[in-house]
Enzyme design. Structure first.
Site, PDB file in Angstrom:
ATOM      1  N   ARG A   1      39.006  31.803  30.045  1.00  0.00           N
ATOM      2  CA  ARG A   1      38.201  32.804  30.773  1.00  0.00           C
ATOM      3  C   ARG A   1      37.043  33.268  29.897  1.00  0.00           C
ATOM      4  O   ARG A   1      35.913  33.392  30.343  1.00  0.00           O
ATOM      5  CB  ARG A   1      39.057  33.973  31.200  1.00  0.00           C
ATOM      6  CG  ARG A   1      39.711  33.857  32.575  1.00  0.00           C
ATOM      7  CD  ARG A   1      40.416  32.524  32.792  1.00  0.00           C
ATOM      8  NE  ARG A   1      41.161  32.459  34.031  1.00  0.00           N
ATOM      9  CZ  ARG A   1      42.459  32.790  34.144  1.00  0.00           C
ATOM     10  NH1 ARG A   1      43.166  33.195  33.082  1.00  0.00           N
ATOM     11  NH2 ARG A   1      43.056  32.687  35.308  1.00  0.00           N
TER      12      ARG A   1
ATOM     13  N   ASP B   1      51.490  27.269  37.232  1.00  0.00           N
ATOM     14  CA  ASP B   1      51.612  28.489  38.033  1.00  0.00           C
ATOM     15  C   ASP B   1      50.500  28.575  39.086  1.00  0.00           C
ATOM     16  O   ASP B   1      49.508  27.855  39.015  1.00  0.00           O
ATOM     17  CB  ASP B   1      51.522  29.731  37.134  1.00  0.00           C
ATOM     18  CG  ASP B   1      50.204  29.779  36.407  1.00  0.00           C
ATOM     19  OD1 ASP B   1      49.749  28.725  35.931  1.00  0.00           O
ATOM     20  OD2 ASP B   1      49.600  30.870  36.319  1.00  0.00           O
ATOM     21  N   GLU B   2      50.690  29.456  40.018  1.00  0.00           N
ATOM     22  CA  GLU B   2      49.657  29.846  40.985  1.00  0.00           C
ATOM     23  C   GLU B   2      48.917  28.626  41.540  1.00  0.00           C
ATOM     24  O   GLU B   2      47.703  28.501  41.398  1.00  0.00           O
ATOM     25  CB  GLU B   2      48.689  30.838  40.328  1.00  0.00           C
ATOM     26  CG  GLU B   2      49.388  32.134  39.971  1.00  0.00           C
ATOM     27  CD  GLU B   2      48.487  33.142  39.282  1.00  0.00           C
ATOM     28  OE1 GLU B   2      48.751  34.352  39.427  1.00  0.00           O
ATOM     29  OE2 GLU B   2      47.531  32.742  38.595  1.00  0.00           O
TER      30      GLU B   2
ATOM     31  N   TRP C   1      57.029  35.406  33.413  1.00  0.00           N
ATOM     32  CA  TRP C   1      55.890  36.288  33.166  1.00  0.00           C
ATOM     33  C   TRP C   1      55.853  37.497  34.089  1.00  0.00           C
ATOM     34  O   TRP C   1      55.085  38.421  33.852  1.00  0.00           O
ATOM     35  CB  TRP C   1      54.585  35.509  33.267  1.00  0.00           C
ATOM     36  CG  TRP C   1      54.328  34.837  34.590  1.00  0.00           C
ATOM     37  CD1 TRP C   1      54.805  33.631  34.989  1.00  0.00           C
ATOM     38  CD2 TRP C   1      53.505  35.311  35.655  1.00  0.00           C
ATOM     39  NE1 TRP C   1      54.346  33.327  36.241  1.00  0.00           N
ATOM     40  CE2 TRP C   1      53.540  34.338  36.679  1.00  0.00           C
ATOM     41  CE3 TRP C   1      52.735  36.463  35.852  1.00  0.00           C
ATOM     42  CZ2 TRP C   1      52.849  34.487  37.873  1.00  0.00           C
ATOM     43  CZ3 TRP C   1      52.033  36.606  37.042  1.00  0.00           C
ATOM     44  CH2 TRP C   1      52.100  35.620  38.029  1.00  0.00           C
TER      45      TRP C   1
ATOM     46  N   HIS D   1      44.665  25.891  38.923  1.00  0.00           N
ATOM     47  CA  HIS D   1      43.819  26.433  37.840  1.00  0.00           C
ATOM     48  C   HIS D   1      43.005  25.315  37.179  1.00  0.00           C
ATOM     49  O   HIS D   1      42.870  25.268  35.959  1.00  0.00           O
ATOM     50  CB  HIS D   1      44.677  27.167  36.800  1.00  0.00           C
ATOM     51  CG  HIS D   1      45.165  28.513  37.269  1.00  0.00           C
ATOM     52  ND1 HIS D   1      44.357  29.636  37.297  1.00  0.00           N
ATOM     53  CD2 HIS D   1      46.376  28.907  37.712  1.00  0.00           C
ATOM     54  CE1 HIS D   1      45.066  30.679  37.740  1.00  0.00           C
ATOM     55  NE2 HIS D   1      46.290  30.262  38.017  1.00  0.00           N
TER      56      HIS D   1
ATOM     57  N   LEU E   1      48.987  42.068  27.860  1.00  0.00           N
ATOM     58  CA  LEU E   1      48.136  43.005  27.130  1.00  0.00           C
ATOM     59  C   LEU E   1      46.741  43.104  27.751  1.00  0.00           C
ATOM     60  O   LEU E   1      45.849  43.734  27.177  1.00  0.00           O
ATOM     61  CB  LEU E   1      48.053  42.586  25.658  1.00  0.00           C
ATOM     62  CG  LEU E   1      49.410  42.381  24.968  1.00  0.00           C
ATOM     63  CD1 LEU E   1      49.213  42.065  23.484  1.00  0.00           C
ATOM     64  CD2 LEU E   1      50.320  43.597  25.137  1.00  0.00           C
TER      65      LEU E   1
ATOM     66  N   ASP F   1      41.206  26.356  32.416  1.00  0.00           N
ATOM     67  CA  ASP F   1      41.454  27.108  33.647  1.00  0.00           C
ATOM     68  C   ASP F   1      40.289  26.873  34.598  1.00  0.00           C
ATOM     69  O   ASP F   1      39.384  26.082  34.304  1.00  0.00           O
ATOM     70  CB  ASP F   1      41.662  28.605  33.338  1.00  0.00           C
ATOM     71  CG  ASP F   1      42.667  29.226  34.308  1.00  0.00           C
ATOM     72  OD1 ASP F   1      42.404  29.168  35.529  1.00  0.00           O
ATOM     73  OD2 ASP F   1      43.698  29.751  33.865  1.00  0.00           O
TER      74      ASP F   1
ATOM     75  N   TRP G   1      45.254  37.597  28.774  1.00  0.00           N
ATOM     76  CA  TRP G   1      44.281  36.922  29.642  1.00  0.00           C
ATOM     77  C   TRP G   1      42.947  37.606  29.377  1.00  0.00           C
ATOM     78  O   TRP G   1      42.896  38.831  29.214  1.00  0.00           O
ATOM     79  CB  TRP G   1      44.707  37.070  31.111  1.00  0.00           C
ATOM     80  CG  TRP G   1      46.090  36.537  31.348  1.00  0.00           C
ATOM     81  CD1 TRP G   1      47.223  37.273  31.548  1.00  0.00           C
ATOM     82  CD2 TRP G   1      46.488  35.165  31.388  1.00  0.00           C
ATOM     83  NE1 TRP G   1      48.298  36.430  31.707  1.00  0.00           N
ATOM     84  CE2 TRP G   1      47.880  35.131  31.612  1.00  0.00           C
ATOM     85  CE3 TRP G   1      45.799  33.955  31.259  1.00  0.00           C
ATOM     86  CZ2 TRP G   1      48.600  33.941  31.710  1.00  0.00           C
ATOM     87  CZ3 TRP G   1      46.524  32.771  31.362  1.00  0.00           C
ATOM     88  CH2 TRP G   1      47.894  32.770  31.587  1.00  0.00           C
TER      89      TRP G   1
END
Ligand code: ACM
Length: 521
Positions: free
Chosen positions: A148, A311-312, A377, A248, A403, A177, A450
């Site tokens: 990111r 994931d996702e 997670w 992603h 965090l 990502d 992230w």
């Protein structure tokens, strides 16, 4: 004068201070048995900038490093440290234990020992102490999202050093990502050339309509990553790579549209935050691509575990794709939503062939072959479910180990992931579920950053610290008290200051004293 009793962080499992101290001076020499040279080298590397002490090797040195297989009860990372007025004895069964002990020794010195510049006029005294120390969990990790917002190599090295200081042993790099591909792959140079750059970034949380108009880019070179791995190994830290698939992956699709689900479609590297619906296709060419990527990942990163995300992954594109529907039918799957598990299973086979443990994010622990290690997670319940399904688990809970959420409600708190505050206490209280029914399968715990809201090193520090100190205290010791941690943290800030860490609030109800979040740059 009462002896100084430094606050150690993380808290050792057994610690008792004794009267007196040992002074490390220009004449102090180190006894180094075969196999312990890297520990002596780390000791010198860490102490030289501030102290200028040579700590040369000699056969009769008063600072003794000992590697003794009879100490096998200390495990891979445990160590014993005895400081007496005339000698220091640091002992372990394995080199990694000595590396952990070096970090303790460093914390026993005045905090000025951690400065990167010469600190004249300081007596380098170590209080007499007896320590026996073994970590509660073998996996104590921190994930940094370099996709990111790209994190340059010096920042990664700095974080390796900060992890090592806190006896954390895994740096998990989220290398790819939707918003950026940072991992070089020789056979696919466009991944970093095209996928490493986005035109602009969303301002604010997912769903915002504001963009900054500023391109963001960055990618690593293979040599840099190999050097990082070696740098981390010298500090007892393993770098675990993650390349996300099959979701992603919008940055990869921007570089290689032929890997997508819609022939001929062109996509840009994603400029938004959130979950993108564009995913990899499931044709043979995509599996060849994944193998090429993972071959390169395995060549660069020797870690036992290799993370493939997972994931996702929205399945709407597969449902709409004749090729994906044909693949699901050919593989005997009930529908295209089962393609995620099928895909990860196939890709996991490449890793197993290479002797690595395939690792993925748990999505309710569903759909992955049992030999996958999963990173939970979301909720503690997911750790329990994944253990029950037979997985080895690295536990995370977003309400305690993410965090990227704000750490206080104070007015100066910088933008974080939308959601309730994850304060210092929540991180320090983070308990793992009982694993007595799954002995050895709950490897440990991990904290995660992230970086949607962390464009600079200052933002990263501000979100990560002091919460990573709380995480490390819990992960290493297992049951440190909260009031004791508060006291130790308050002394520990002198070390963070020496290392240039711009941390967030020590008390979540008070604004940061030295700097408000809005001034970060
Ligand atoms: C995750 O936060 N999607 C692992």
């Amino acid at each position: 004068m009462p002896a100084h009793r430094p606050s150690l962080l993380p808290l050792p499992r057994q610690l008792s201070y004794r009267p007196g101290h040992f002074t490390i001076g220009p004449g102090t020499t180190v006894r180094v048995p075969p196999g312990a040279e890297p520990a002596a080298a780390l000791l010198r590397t860490l102490l030289a900038p501030a102290t200028g002490l040579p700590l040369t090797t000699s056969t009769d040195g008063s600072f003794v490093l000992a590697l003794d297989p009879r100490l096998s009860g200390l495990g891979e990372e445990g160590y014993g440290l005895t400081v007496a007025p005339d000698a220091v004895l640091l002992r372990a069964a394995h080199l990694t234990g000595l590396l952990r002990g070096v970090q303790t020794l460093r914390q026993l010195l005045p905090a000025k020992a951690l400065w990167g510049t010469a600190q004249p006029g300081v007596a380098w005294r170590v209080p007499c102490v007896e320590i026996t120390d073994v970590p509660r969990h073998p996996w104590r990790g921190f994930m940094l999202d370099v996709a990111r917002h790209f994190q340059p190599v010096p920042q990664l090295r700095r974080y390796v050093d900060l992890l090592a200081l806190h006896k954390l042993n895994v740096l998990h790099l989220h290398l790819t990502d939707d918003q950026g591909w940072r991992m070089p792959v020789a056979a696919y140079p466009r991944l970093t050339e095209v996928g490493g750059r986005r035109a602009e970034s969303m301002v604010g949380p997912s769903g915002s309509t504001v963009f900054d108009g500023t391109p963001h880019e960055g990618a690593y070179e293979r040599r840099e990553l190999a050097d990082l791995v070696a740098y981390a190994a010298a500090r007892g830290v393993t770098v675990v790579p993650e390349t996300e698939m099959p979701g992603h992956t919008r940055a990869a699709l921007a570089a290689h549209p032929e890997l997508g689900t819609v022939p001929g479609r062109r996509l840009d590297v994603w400029t938004r935050w959130g979950v993108c619906e564009n995913v990899l296709g499931v044709h043979d060419e995509v599996l060849d691509f994944c193998r090429a990527v993972l071959d390169e990942v395995c060549d660069v990163f020797p870690s036992s575990h290799v993370h493939i995300g997972g994931d996702e992954c929205p399945t709407t594109e597969w449902a709409a794709s004749p090729a994906a529907r044909a693949r699901a039918a050919a593989e005997g799957l009930p529908d295209t939503s089962a393609l995620r598990g099928w895909f990860l299973g196939r890709v996991g086979e490449f890793l197993t062939e290479r002797g690595r443990v395939p690792t993925a994010w748990a999505e309710n622990g569903e759909g992955l072959p049992p030999h996958f290690t999963v990173m939970t997670w979301r909720d503690p319940e997911h750790t329990r479910i994944a253990l029950k399904r037979g997985h080895t688990v690295i536990s995370g809970q977003h309400r305690a180990s993410y965090l990227d959420y704000a750490q206080s409600y104070a007015p100066g708190e910088p933008q974080g992931q939308p959601g309730a505050v994850v304060d210092l206490r929540a991180v320090h209280d983070h308990e793992l579920p009982d694993d007595t029914d799954a002995p050895g399968r709950l490897l440990g715990m991990q904290a995660h950053l992230w970086t949607e809201f962390a464009p600079t090193a200052a933002h990263v520090d501000r979100l990560v610290f002091p919460r990573l100190c709380a995480f490390a205290d819990r992960a290493w010791h297992g049951s440190p008290s909260w009031p004791g941690f508060r006291e130790r943290l308050s002394a520990h800030t002198a070390r963070l200051a020496a290392l240039g860490v711009r941390h967030g609030p020590l008390d979540p109800h008070l604004p940061v004293p030295h700097r408000s979040g809005k001034e970060l740059s």
